[in-house]
Design an enzyme around this catalytic site. Structure first.
Site, short mmCIF file in Angstrom:
data_model
loop_
_atom_site.label_atom_id
_atom_site.label_comp_id
_atom_site.label_asym_id
_atom_site.label_seq_id
_atom_site.Cartn_x
_atom_site.Cartn_y
_atom_site.Cartn_z
N HIS A 107 33.59 -13.90 26.25
CA HIS A 107 33.41 -14.98 25.29
C HIS A 107 34.76 -15.60 25.01
O HIS A 107 35.77 -14.91 24.98
CB HIS A 107 32.79 -14.44 23.98
N ASP A 167 23.96 -13.38 24.80
CA ASP A 167 22.99 -13.70 25.85
C ASP A 167 22.65 -12.51 26.72
O ASP A 167 21.68 -12.56 27.49
CB ASP A 167 23.51 -14.84 26.73
N1 CMC Z 1 32.81 -11.81 34.75
C1 CMC Z 1 33.94 -11.57 35.46
N2 CMC Z 1 35.16 -12.02 35.10
C2 CMC Z 1 35.23 -12.75 33.99
C3 CMC Z 1 34.10 -13.06 33.19
C4 CMC Z 1 32.86 -12.54 33.61
N3 CMC Z 1 31.75 -12.80 32.91
N4 CMC Z 1 34.47 -13.80 32.13
C5 CMC Z 1 35.78 -13.98 32.25
N5 CMC Z 1 36.27 -13.35 33.36
C6 CMC Z 1 37.66 -13.23 33.79
C7 CMC Z 1 38.15 -14.52 34.43
O1 CMC Z 1 37.95 -14.51 35.83
C8 CMC Z 1 39.61 -14.48 34.07
O2 CMC Z 1 40.25 -13.55 34.92
P1 CMC Z 1 41.81 -13.80 35.37
O3 CMC Z 1 42.61 -13.77 34.10
O4 CMC Z 1 42.11 -12.69 36.30
O5 CMC Z 1 41.82 -15.15 36.03
C9 CMC Z 1 39.62 -13.88 32.66
O6 CMC Z 1 38.45 -13.05 32.62
C10 CMC Z 1 39.56 -14.91 31.54
O7 CMC Z 1 38.48 -15.80 31.83
P2 CMC Z 1 38.37 -17.28 31.27
O8 CMC Z 1 37.41 -18.05 32.12
O9 CMC Z 1 39.75 -17.86 31.08
O10 CMC Z 1 37.75 -16.99 29.85
P3 CMC Z 1 37.10 -18.05 28.91
O11 CMC Z 1 37.37 -17.61 27.52
O12 CMC Z 1 37.51 -19.43 29.29
O13 CMC Z 1 35.54 -17.95 29.27
C11 CMC Z 1 33.25 -17.54 29.21
C12 CMC Z 1 34.55 -17.54 28.43
C13 CMC Z 1 32.10 -17.17 28.26
C14 CMC Z 1 32.96 -18.97 29.76
C15 CMC Z 1 33.35 -16.52 30.39
O14 CMC Z 1 33.63 -15.24 29.89
C16 CMC Z 1 32.08 -16.52 31.26
O15 CMC Z 1 31.97 -17.35 32.17
N6 CMC Z 1 31.11 -15.59 30.98
C17 CMC Z 1 29.86 -15.56 31.68
C18 CMC Z 1 28.93 -16.64 31.13
C19 CMC Z 1 28.35 -16.26 29.78
O16 CMC Z 1 27.90 -15.15 29.57
N7 CMC Z 1 28.34 -17.25 28.86
C20 CMC Z 1 27.73 -17.09 27.53
C21 CMC Z 1 28.73 -17.19 26.42
S1 CMC Z 1 28.04 -16.65 24.83
C22 CMC Z 1 26.82 -17.79 24.42
C23 CMC Z 1 27.33 -19.18 24.26
O17 CMC Z 1 28.41 -19.41 23.69
O18 CMC Z 1 26.63 -20.09 24.65
#
Ligand code: CMC
Length: 374
Positions: free
Chosen positions: A253, A311
């Protein structure tokens, strides 16, 4: 600036108008929470009765709105239908909507909260060719949504109290989450003075993405693909592989870096609903629990503070209720409408709020000249 929802991602705290989400999920109801988000306070019994009566007064869909559905392919994704139908409401109420009039703003907000269950339910019943039931004003908000989703027009629908409670909880947990992508979209659209129904339609579009509300659908697809606990290591390896764009859906998240307080409540609901249906040994739940345990111990996820989000379990609950996967995000949209409307109202309460404009960091060409052919 906003006075609606507070999130402390490090501490795993989520407060609506100061009230912890866990307390609201246990003791409140969605309509009460909608009142809290919109007006800043929990309603007194009399205020609740009046609020509910106004919601009931506005929860029917105009018959011409229902005719829009026939323009869609019957296999259209419900979120595509909702973006269209909610946006189309602008055409019905535009002339009676003066954005500077507080009373008219309130009525527009209540219309949206009131009509959203019927709009979502119709996008489902249309896809399966079943006539749409009308709202039933003897039922609470969540039960009414259930009867429009699952009831047959030809027979009585008996609301299952366990399902109604689980649906109510899902609605409460998803009602608001401060400046997420869809809420910021609604606020940005609102800042130009756009019609509220069009603003909320923009929010629905933003919610649809798999990184946001669309994740609940993707979680279930992922769990089904994994199928059995012994396939989990392969999935974890894929999620960690930098050459693979696959992510563990329902994990991570932008704000919560310790745990998502909503995920604990929804995990309880998932267990309750599955036990109620005698599916306590559902293989998908088994895969989900095992996946969670493995990921929580894995260095990759621990280092990056990736925990299950709301989720991760909500799809399991909705599937157990009998909803198809493509309806999951539509239910999220019904719930988030209270939050979107509250942010839209808050923005317009400040008459001095001008049009917003995100600042751009220009990374394109410097000046160059059109090549004139000689
Ligand atoms: N699986 C594997 N690796 C991940 C994941 C994941 N679900 N989420 C983040 N990472 C890794 C990412 O690859 C990165 O690694 P590195 O530093 O080595 O490059 C690191 O963790 C940080 O990721 P980020 O994309 O910079 O993190 P963010 O805060 O921008 O993303 C997120 C948040 C929710 C978009 C992401 O965690 C994600 O895509 N999760 C899966 C989708 C999901 O479950 N979304 C629902 C969110 S809750 C409900 C809502 O708000 O709608």
């Amino acid at each position: 600036k906003s006075a609606i929802t507070y999130v402390d991602g490090e501490a795993g705290v989520l407060l609506y108008r100061g009230y912890p989400i866990e307390e609201l999920a246990q003791h409140s109801s969605y309509l009460e929470v909608a009142h809290l988000l919109m007006f800043g306070e929990l309603p007194t019994p009399q205020q609740y009765t009046e609020f509910q009566a106004t919601v009931h007064f506005h929860n029917l869909l105009h018959a011409q709105v229902l005719s829009f559905y026939h323009g869609f392919r019957r296999d259209a994704h419900p979120m595509a239908v909702m973006v269209g139908v909610v946006g189309a409401l602008s055409a019905f109420y535009h002339d009676v909507m003066d954005i500077r009039n507080q009373q008219q703003r309130l009525i527009a907000g209540i219309r949206l909260i009131a009509k959203m269950p019927a709009i979502a339910a119709a996008s489902y019943t249309y896809s399966i060719g079943r006539p749409q039931r009308y709202p039933n004003n003897t039922l609470d908000y969540a039960s009414n949504l259930l009867q429009m989703l699952f009831g047959l027009p030809s027979s009585e629908y008996t609301v299952d109290p366990v399902l109604a409670r689980a649906m109510d909880r899902i609605l409460i947990l998803h009602a608001d989450h401060e400046q997420n992508a869809s809420t910021s979209t609604v606020r940005l659209a609102a800042s130009s003075g756009a019609n509220p129904f069009a603003c909320i339609s923009a929010g629905i579009a933003s919610l649809w993405g798999p990184a946001h509300g669309g994740a609940n659908e993707q979680v279930l697809k992922m769990l089904m693909e994994i199928g059995r606990p012994e396939n989990i290591p392969k999935t974890i390896a894929r999620a960690k592989d930098k050459n693979d764009s696959f992510r563990l859906m329902g994990f991570g998240h932008r704000i919560y870096k310790n745990f998502d307080p909503r995920s604990r409540v929804i995990q309880e609901s998932a267990k309750e609903v599955l036990a109620h249906f005698g599916h306590a040994n559902d293989p998908l739940l088994e895969v989900a629990v095992e996946l969670e345990q493995i990921a929580l111990k894995d260095e990759y996820f621990v280092e990056r503070k990736l925990y299950p989000n709301v989720d991760f379990y909500s799809g399991i609950v909705l599937r157990a209720m009998g909803l198809p996967m493509n309806m999951f995000t539509a239910i999220f949209a019904v719930a988030r409408t209270a939050g979107w409307v509250s942010h839209w109202l808050e923005l317009h309460q400040d008459a001095s709020h001008g049009i917003d404009r995100p600042r751009q960091l220009y990374v394109g060409h410097t000046l160059r000249h059109y090549p004139i052919k000689k």
